[in-house]
Design a protein around this motif. Structure first.
Motif, PDB file in Angstrom:
ATOM      1  N   ARG A   1      45.561  15.925  50.108  1.00 20.31           N
ATOM      2  CA  ARG A   1      45.760  16.398  51.308  1.00 20.31           C
ATOM      3  C   ARG A   1      45.985  14.927  52.158  1.00 20.31           C
TER       4      ARG A   1
ATOM      5  N   HIS B   1      46.309   9.517  51.756  1.00 15.36           N
ATOM      6  CA  HIS B   1      46.447  10.832  50.904  1.00 15.36           C
ATOM      7  C   HIS B   1      45.133  10.947  50.102  1.00 15.36           C
TER       8      HIS B   1
ATOM      9  N   HIS C   1      44.937  12.342  55.345  1.00 15.73           N
ATOM     10  CA  HIS C   1      43.858  12.303  56.253  1.00 15.73           C
ATOM     11  C   HIS C   1      43.882  10.983  56.969  1.00 15.73           C
TER      12      HIS C   1
ATOM     13  N   CYS D   1      42.576  15.696  46.192  1.00 18.36           N
ATOM     14  CA  CYS D   1      43.434  16.687  46.173  1.00 18.36           C
ATOM     15  C   CYS D   1      44.899  16.617  46.760  1.00 18.36           C
TER      16      CYS D   1
ATOM     17  N   CYS E   1      39.365  13.208  51.427  1.00 21.58           N
ATOM     18  CA  CYS E   1      39.353  13.878  52.775  1.00 21.58           C
ATOM     19  C   CYS E   1      38.124  14.391  53.314  1.00 21.58           C
TER      20      CYS E   1
END
Length: 63
Positions: free
Chosen positions: A16, A10, A18, A14, A25
């Motif tokens: 997200r 993560h 990856h 942010c 990311c």
């Protein structure tokens, strides 16, 4: 059957997911974190300078 999730990380900024080995990311997240750290470092320097100035003031003008 349970579906397995592929190995991922993560993003430190942010959140997200990856698959790279990096903590971020994208370059945008990396640059944003770098700017945030630079700002915090500058704030700490200002606080330290003010603390030293207050001590000097106290030593020379109060005594």
């Amino acid at each position: 059957m349970a579906e397995t999730i592929p190995q991922h990380r993560h993003c430190f900024v942010c959140g997200r997911t990856h698959t790279e080995d990096d903590r971020f990311c994208s370059e945008k997240c990396k640059d944003g974190k770098r700017a945030e750290l630079k700002k915090k470092k500058r704030q700490l320097w200002i606080i330290e300078i003010l603390a030293v100035a207050m001590m000097v003031f106290a030593i020379f003008f109060i005594m």
